[in-house]
Enzyme design. Structure first.
Site, mmCIF file in Angstrom:
data_model
loop_
_atom_site.group_PDB
_atom_site.id
_atom_site.type_symbol
_atom_site.label_atom_id
_atom_site.label_comp_id
_atom_site.label_asym_id
_atom_site.label_seq_id
_atom_site.Cartn_x
_atom_site.Cartn_y
_atom_site.Cartn_z
ATOM 1 N N LYS A 184 -3.096 2.444 -8.123
ATOM 2 C CA LYS A 184 -2.852 1.050 -8.534
ATOM 3 C C LYS A 184 -2.768 0.141 -7.326
ATOM 4 C CE LYS A 184 1.003 1.543 -10.898
ATOM 5 N NZ LYS A 184 1.214 2.983 -10.978
ATOM 6 N N THR A 194 -12.183 9.648 -23.572
ATOM 7 C CA THR A 194 -11.503 8.346 -23.606
ATOM 8 C C THR A 194 -10.112 8.435 -24.229
ATOM 9 O OG1 THR A 194 -12.376 7.769 -25.778
ATOM 10 C CG2 THR A 194 -13.720 7.145 -23.883
ATOM 11 N N THR A 243 -6.992 7.370 -22.290
ATOM 12 C CA THR A 243 -6.920 5.908 -22.152
ATOM 13 C C THR A 243 -6.426 5.289 -23.460
ATOM 14 O OG1 THR A 243 -8.667 5.884 -20.520
ATOM 15 C CG2 THR A 243 -8.292 3.821 -21.697
ATOM 16 N N GLN A 244 -6.968 5.783 -24.586
ATOM 17 C CA GLN A 244 -6.530 5.241 -25.881
ATOM 18 C C GLN A 244 -5.027 5.428 -26.069
ATOM 19 O OE1 GLN A 244 -8.845 6.529 -29.307
ATOM 20 N NE2 GLN A 244 -10.554 7.031 -27.964
ATOM 21 N N LYS A 259 -16.790 2.312 -26.315
ATOM 22 C CA LYS A 259 -15.813 3.062 -27.107
ATOM 23 C C LYS A 259 -14.386 2.628 -26.737
ATOM 24 C CE LYS A 259 -14.862 7.790 -28.487
ATOM 25 N NZ LYS A 259 -15.215 9.184 -28.255
ATOM 26 N N CYS A 293 7.017 5.481 18.938
ATOM 27 C CA CYS A 293 8.456 5.549 18.692
ATOM 28 C C CYS A 293 9.007 6.915 19.095
ATOM 29 C CB CYS A 293 8.754 5.195 17.238
ATOM 30 S SG CYS A 293 10.447 4.606 17.021
ATOM 31 N N LEU A 294 9.136 7.858 18.155
ATOM 32 C CA LEU A 294 9.589 9.194 18.541
ATOM 33 C C LEU A 294 8.612 9.790 19.575
ATOM 34 C CD1 LEU A 294 11.676 11.468 17.943
ATOM 35 C CD2 LEU A 294 9.934 12.450 16.455
ATOM 36 N N HIS A 335 6.036 0.308 16.352
ATOM 37 C CA HIS A 335 5.030 0.950 15.494
ATOM 38 C C HIS A 335 3.806 0.034 15.369
ATOM 39 C CE1 HIS A 335 7.416 4.361 14.004
ATOM 40 N NE2 HIS A 335 8.445 3.545 14.172
ATOM 41 N N GLU A 371 0.978 0.737 14.426
ATOM 42 C CA GLU A 371 0.140 1.068 13.262
ATOM 43 C C GLU A 371 0.348 0.107 12.092
ATOM 44 O OE1 GLU A 371 2.648 2.883 14.444
ATOM 45 O OE2 GLU A 371 3.786 3.943 12.901
HETATM 46 N N1 GLN Z 1 14.341 8.959 15.462
HETATM 47 C C1 GLN Z 1 14.057 7.990 16.474
HETATM 48 C C2 GLN Z 1 15.020 6.817 16.432
HETATM 49 O O1 GLN Z 1 15.699 6.613 15.465
HETATM 50 C C3 GLN Z 1 12.627 7.506 16.367
HETATM 51 C C4 GLN Z 1 12.372 6.734 15.109
HETATM 52 C C5 GLN Z 1 10.917 6.554 14.807
HETATM 53 O O2 GLN Z 1 10.067 7.280 15.309
HETATM 54 N N2 GLN Z 1 10.604 5.597 13.955
HETATM 55 O O3 GLN Z 1 15.124 6.082 17.378
#
Ligand code: GLN
Length: 540
Positions: free
Chosen positions: A24, A195, A198-199, A230, A388-389, A514, A516
């Protein structure tokens, strides 16, 4: 009427039936892309029926990645899809849970706001839900608000949400449409598309007073028009409103598949708007490169805790995919379950990769092994990206193996360590409650010139999203710097280390934030783009 001249906000509700995991979120995000392409101002929101206030405290095993918005809200991973697809930053307004609804209702009850009334699901909870449907309009204007209701029709916990959207549609009849996503399975034994599920799902909706205006049918393969007819007949929609959604090669293809099925046209028509001839040029260019089979392949080792569940690292995977396009290469992720890594098999597992990525994470499981992987990347000059980690890991490794700080560690993993190279953030020490208490959301970062970080961003002032409790311990800064670690990104007051890199390495960068979360299909994040660029170079 031109589609970009809406004077009243329109609402699209998306529910799902038959099975969970039909996508979704991707369907909503894709519709967002198509409507934005029509010149409309669109936003997306997700209503999650679970009782947690937010997914921040949930295990990635159960819930996948926790996506973090600029304002520091820990949200459902669908918000990540929404942001990436419509290229717009969202906020706490865009993810509502039952927990939040009940929290507010109960607080109002304690405040005496209900004036002696018995507090009930209808109207108090449903009114609270309805107020959240339009909440984002207090801050901005939107032509279209797409609201996805999490879960599957028939779940007990989603009933108040469905009742709320029923009432909302009753009160705003002309301005709403309801899209229902179902599954049309193919039974190979009888050679037929079915179908009935879905019905049944539409029947379930009817029982609670909801009517589907558009039915999107997930199917592994294309089905004939007769199936649409249908479904249309049994479910009381036009055949054109039955949209086939076949399995896509990747999620970014879904807007194009749905455009092909004229979903945007059906939606616009029901709002009495005409489709404009706007091409999804940028989007198509991105897909063309993504699907180009001539791209050379590079291998990236992703060393993580949850390697059997890619949803746990969803934004990282998407950011790697975005980086394929500017680098013209295909990224093949080699999943390495951290616990499987040993000093003995490290070389065998990592010698064929062109880059090593250690994503974010919590807890000490697999941490020693991640440290081995960071060491392998540093010593063998393999491009490394630590998130981060993954930055903590790189710092612990460097402390132990370069600075000879025996058993250096993070306070997160060993409170008694003699060398706490990663320590609590100053304001985190006294916090006991878990939910929403980390350093969360967007913070500015200052970048030093003549660093790999500066090369990547081309500016010294950036903003990135955080989610952590621990940070580099500045008591060790001089030692680290003297041995070749560069603190290339710092908080504006220079108190917090936000990014580190190594001077005698082709590309070893690790960040406290982060990145990402901010990568977008046509705007690959600078750190991912440069990491993949370095990996590509390493592969030649
Ligand atoms: N565990 C680590 C912290 O709290 C790293 C957290 C993470 O990677 N988002 O600082």
């Amino acid at each position: 009427m031109s589609s970009s001249k809406l004077n009243k906000t329109k609402y699209i509700f998306i529910t799902g039936g038959v099975s969970s995991s039909l996508g979704k979120g991707i369907v909503g995000a894709s519709l967002g892309v198509l409507l934005k392409n029509q010149g409309l101002k669109v936003t997306l929101q997700k209503f999650d029926p679970y009782l947690n206030l937010d997914p921040g405290t949930m295990s990635p095993y159960q819930h996948g990645e926790v996506f973090v918005t600029d304002d520091g809200t820990e949200t459902d991973l669908d918000l990540g899809h929404y942001e990436r697809f419509i290229d717009q930053n969202l906020s706490r307004l865009n993810n509502v849970t039952s927990g939040m609804i009940y929290w507010d209702v109960l607080n109002k009850e304690r405040n005496g706001d209900y004036l002696g009334n018995t507090v009930q699901i209808i109207p108090h909870v449903t009114n609270e839900i309805k107020s959240r449907i339009t909440q984002c309009l207090d801050h901005d204007n939107f032509d279209i608000i797409i609201t996805e209701i999490g879960g599957t029709v028939g779940d007990i916990e989603s009933l108040p949400f469905l009742e709320a959207i029923r009432q909302f549609q009753y009160q705003n009849r002309e301005d709403c449409i309801h899209i229902h996503l179902t599954l049309v399975p193919y039974l190979s034994a009888s050679g037929e598309f079915k179908t009935k599920p879905t019905q049944h799902s539409v029947k379930e909706l009817r029982e609670i007073g909801l009517k589907a205006d558009v039915i999107i049918c997930r199917s592994e393969n294309p089905f004939p028009y007769s199936i649409k007819e249908k479904i249309a007949l049994f479910c009381d929609v036009t055949p054109e409103s039955v949209i086939m959604a076949i399995d896509a090669r990747n999620i970014y293809e879904v807007p194009l598949l749905l455009e092909n099925e004229k979903l945007d046209q059906v939606v616009l028509k029901s709002f009495k708007l005409t489709k404009q001839d706007h091409q999804l040029t940028e989007w198509k260019k991105f897909i063309d490169v993504l699907h180009d089979q001539k791209k050379p392949t590079i291998q990236i080792a992703l060393v993580g805790k949850y390697t059997n569940l890619s949803d746990s690292y969803l934004s990282v995977i998407e950011a790697l995919r975005h980086a394929e396009v500017p680098n013209f290469c295909q990224v093949n992720i080699k999943w390495i379950k951290a616990e499987k890594l040993t000093a003995d098999n490290c070389h065998d597992l990592l010698n064929d990769v062109h880059g090593i990525l250690i994503p974010g994470g919590f807890g000490d499981r697999g941490i020693e092994q991640k440290i081995l992987a960071a060491k392998y990347a540093r010593e063998n000059k393999i491009p490394y990206l630590g998130l981060c980690l993954g930055m903590h890991t790189a710092i612990i490794e460097f402390g132990r193996n370069v600075l000879k700080l025996t058993n250096a560690n993070s306070i997160e993993f060993n409170k008694q360590t003699e060398f706490p190279v990663i320590d609590f953030l100053p304001d985190q020490k006294s916090i006991r409650k878990k939910g929403g208490t980390m350093r969360l959301g967007s913070y500015p970062c200052f970048i030093k010139k003549e660093t790999k970080l500066f090369d990547a961003y081309q500016t010294n002032d950036i903003h990135e999203r955080h989610r952590h409790r621990y940070e580099f311990n500045n008591n060790f800064k001089v030692q680290y710097e003297q041995s070749g670690m560069i603190f290339s990104g710092l908080s504006p007051d220079r108190e917090l280390v936000e990014v580190i890199e190594l001077s005698d390495h082709p590309w070893f960068v690790a960040c406290q934030f982060h990145p990402e979360f901010k990568s977008r299909p046509a705007k690959s994040h600078p750190l991912f783009r440069c990491f993949i660029q370095a990996a590509k170079k390493h592969s030649i």
